[in-house]
Scaffold this motif. Structure first.
Motif, PDB file in Angstrom:
ATOM      1  N   SER A 131      -3.377  10.206  -1.379  1.00 17.96           N
ATOM      2  CA  SER A 131      -2.371  11.164  -1.832  1.00 17.96           C
ATOM      3  C   SER A 131      -2.465  12.412  -0.963  1.00 17.96           C
ATOM      4  CB  SER A 131      -2.565  11.524  -3.302  1.00 17.96           C
ATOM      5  OG  SER A 131      -3.830  12.134  -3.511  1.00 17.96           O
ATOM      6  N   ILE A 149      -2.331   2.266  -4.560  1.00 15.94           N
ATOM      7  CA  ILE A 149      -2.347   3.626  -4.016  1.00 15.94           C
ATOM      8  C   ILE A 149      -3.562   3.770  -3.111  1.00 15.94           C
ATOM      9  CG2 ILE A 149      -2.500   6.090  -4.565  1.00 15.94           C
ATOM     10  CD1 ILE A 149      -1.174   5.434  -7.262  1.00 15.94           C
ATOM     11  N   ALA A 180       4.111   3.786  -9.423  1.00 15.43           N
ATOM     12  CA  ALA A 180       3.454   2.818  -8.549  1.00 15.43           C
ATOM     13  C   ALA A 180       2.790   1.708  -9.349  1.00 15.43           C
ATOM     14  CB  ALA A 180       2.434   3.536  -7.665  1.00 15.43           C
ATOM     15  N   LEU A 198       1.012   8.814  -1.847  1.00 12.99           N
ATOM     16  CA  LEU A 198       1.745   9.752  -2.681  1.00 12.99           C
ATOM     17  C   LEU A 198       1.803  11.121  -2.001  1.00 12.99           C
ATOM     18  CD1 LEU A 198       0.095   8.925  -6.135  1.00 12.99           C
ATOM     19  CD2 LEU A 198       1.917   7.701  -4.941  1.00 12.99           C
ATOM     20  N   CYS A 242       4.227   9.883 -10.097  1.00 12.15           N
ATOM     21  CA  CYS A 242       4.256   8.911  -9.007  1.00 12.15           C
ATOM     22  C   CYS A 242       3.264   7.777  -9.246  1.00 12.15           C
ATOM     23  CB  CYS A 242       3.951   9.606  -7.680  1.00 12.15           C
ATOM     24  SG  CYS A 242       5.270  10.710  -7.112  1.00 12.15           S
ATOM     25  N   ARG A 243       2.098   8.098  -9.776  1.00 15.06           N
ATOM     26  CA  ARG A 243       1.106   7.050 -10.070  1.00 15.06           C
ATOM     27  C   ARG A 243       1.645   6.065 -11.107  1.00 15.06           C
ATOM     28  NH1 ARG A 243      -2.578  11.553 -10.262  1.00 15.06           N
ATOM     29  NH2 ARG A 243      -3.779  11.695  -8.304  1.00 15.06           N
ATOM     30  N   LYS A 266       0.862  -1.189   0.000  1.00 14.91           N
ATOM     31  CA  LYS A 266       0.000   0.000   0.000  1.00 14.91           C
ATOM     32  C   LYS A 266       0.890   1.228   0.000  1.00 14.91           C
ATOM     33  CE  LYS A 266      -1.939  -1.400   3.751  1.00 14.91           C
ATOM     34  NZ  LYS A 266      -2.791  -1.432   4.968  1.00 14.91           N
TER      35      LYS A 266
END
Length: 555
Positions: A40, A37, A30, A5, A26-27, A2
């Motif tokens: 954030s 995610i 990941a 961000l 960042c997504r 898990k």
């Protein structure tokens, strides 16, 4: 895994889309790693020189609750550029078992914290030096090196290269007339408080559109603050009089006066508003009312009684129920609403004797606060719940110690089996798991704190007895100072509300402090153990009166 961000940009001049750009990168990272995610966090237009940011504070709080396993951000300096802050952040996340991964550095280790923390601190220092160098150059050209002073307005114009020029000012005729009026009124004998009152009564807007106050006018002559001390009004631009440093505990900027040799002074006669004769006369009147070094040592005379009154028992805690402003000493023995007397923006002109207020509050703490049976029930329930949680914490620590002993015994048996001839390859995996569990348990026990002692089951009665004893200590000169500090720690706010021909008092106390006081301990471990004490550093409040509702008792 898990993942959470985090994104930040530091300047109002940067695009708000910068946050989305960081989060999008960042997504993508990941997704390539197969991480899920969960949330954030972001901070917009806030410097990375401090951790006192709402987004990163939420990130820390959720990280300590283990809502995620990994924090993913663009680079380490997005989290913080301060060496102490980034090291503390990393230490807290390691304690919670949360890893930090950045797109620039990969998984963050102690090496990154040391190097990047130092680079971030050097970046901030270099940025500050360049900014000051640019501002100094602007001041030496006769332009403003800071904000907009009252009495002037910004001149917007474009240079030959098409870029906007910065720092140009011109006189605002309407505000300049108000400045001259203030100087003339003060020289005519009016106090800064009276001047502020009249301006507010006429609806004249103050600096930045706010109401006028006495301190806005008289300011601090040594620091050059206040209308009466701004030398720009006589055509002298002074820069670098003050420097600002950040308090490491609060994150707030605190001003410091620089030596006069470091000031940068530039003559700008085109910005003069006040004639020299008027300025000199006002300075002479200020000097006549200023305390000399000899006078400041005269603690028993009338000078300090008139000009620097001592703080009373509840100084800073008394608020006006009409405007929310503070109640301050308006004479030797009377308290009054500061906004009503200094600004004229509040209609509450009710005064109260200081000794009457203190006696009423002490009686309220000793009697009124403890009257409702509900408070006793609450203390009993709270005590039971806190003691239950503390016993659970004690049993959890004891359980981990027993498990650590069991793991050690199994490791010893595995080692003995190898010595007896069992091939080590058959026990390799088992030994590895046992060693990992041993390290985990050792770390948990090393960081665990022993729960505080159990709370007294009769806390309400203990509180009543201690308040009574505290009241007696206030009557003695030897113990008065210590007792006053304890008492101020129990009271959050005292609100005075006009009621008929008198004033009604609403007394609000700090529940955590009261329970600490009743438990006779400085650190009872109340904060954060249950939902009764608010999360993220705030504390619950208790209001005097039946059912914890604000109940007023008349003077």
């Amino acid at each position: 895994m898990k993942v959470a961000l985090y994104a930040r940009y530091s300047s109002d001049n940067q695009r708000d889309a910068s946050i989305e750009d960081q989060l999008r990168l960042c997504r993508s990272y990941a997704e390539r790693q197969g991480w899920r995610i969960v949330d954030s966090y972001s901070d917009r237009a806030i410097s990375g020189s401090s951790l006192l940011r709402p987004g990163v504070q939420d990130l820390i709080a959720d990280g300590l609750k283990r809502r995620f396993d990994v924090i993913l951000t663009e680079s380490l300096d997005r989290l913080s550029r301060d060496q102490e802050d980034i090291a503390g952040f990393y230490k807290r996340m390691c304690f919670a078992g949360v890893a930090i991964v950045t797109l620039s550095e990969g998984e963050v280790s102690e090496l990154h914290i040391g190097l990047k923390g130092t680079m971030g601190a050097l970046y901030l220092k270099d940025l500050a030096d360049k900014t000051r160098r640019g501002l100094r150059g602007r001041v030496e050209e006769g332009k403003s090196g800071g904000g907009l002073c009252y009495g002037y307005e910004v001149v917007k114009q474009t240079a030959a290269n098409g870029e906007a020029t910065r720092g140009d000012r011109r006189i605002n005729a309407a505000e300049a007339a108000v400045v001259r009026r203030i100087f003339s009124a003060y020289l005519g004998g009016a106090s800064s408080r009276r001047i502020a009152w009249e301006l507010n009564d006429e609806g004249v807007p103050g600096p930045q559109g706010s109401a006028w106050g006495a301190s806005t006018i008289h300011g601090n002559p040594k620091r050059g603050t206040g209308i009466l001390n701004n030398e720009l009004y006589i055509g002298r631009l002074i820069w670098n009089r003050l420097r600002y440093v950040k308090d490491p505990d609060t994150g707030k900027r605190v001003s410091r006066l620089n030596p006069e040799s470091e000031w940068v002074i530039q003559e700008v006669p085109e910005l003069r508003i006040v004639d020299q004769d008027l300025w000199d006369a006002v300075k002479a009147r200020q000097k006549a009312f200023a305390l000399t070094p000899e006078e400041t040592e005269e603690v028993d005379g009338n000078i300090l009684t008139d000009r620097r009154r001592p703080k009373h028992l509840f100084a800073g805690l008394v608020k006006c129920g009409c405007c929310g402003g503070g109640y301050s000493m308006i004479s030797k023995d009377l308290l009054g609403c500061s906004a009503a007397r200094n600004k004229g923006t509040c209609g509450n002109l009710r005064n109260i004797r200081r000794d009457s207020l203190e006696a009423s509050v002490l009686n309220g703490l000793r009697a009124h606060l403890m009257e409702p049976a509900l408070f006793k029930e609450f203390c009993e329930e709270f005590t039971r719940e806190m003691n239950r949680l503390r016993m659970e914490q004690s049993s959890e620590i004891a359980g981990r110690r027993k498990e650590l002993e069991r793991v050690q015994r199994e490791l010893d048996r595995a080692v003995q089996a190898i010595l007896d001839g069992v091939p080590g390859s058959q026990l390799k995996d088992k030994i590895g798991k046992l060693e990992a569990r041993k390290a985990e348990l050792t770390g948990m026990l090393a960081s665990a704190t022993e729960p505080p002692p159990l709370l007294h089951p009769n806390m309400a009665e203990v509180y009543r007895q201690r308040i009574a004893a505290l009241h007696e200590r206030l009557q003695s000169e030897e113990t008065k100072a210590e007792a006053a500090n304890i008492l101020r720690g129990l009271v959050n706010q005292i609100t005075l509300q006009p009621d008929g021909n008198g004033l009604a008092i609403v007394l609000r106390g700090d529940l955590a402090a009261m329970l600490s006081f009743a438990a006779n301990t400085k650190k009872p471990g109340l904060r954060g153990e249950t939902g009764l004490v608010c999360d993220r550093g705030s504390q619950a409040s208790l209001v005097a009166g039946a059912g914890f509702e604000p109940a007023a008792f008349r003077l």
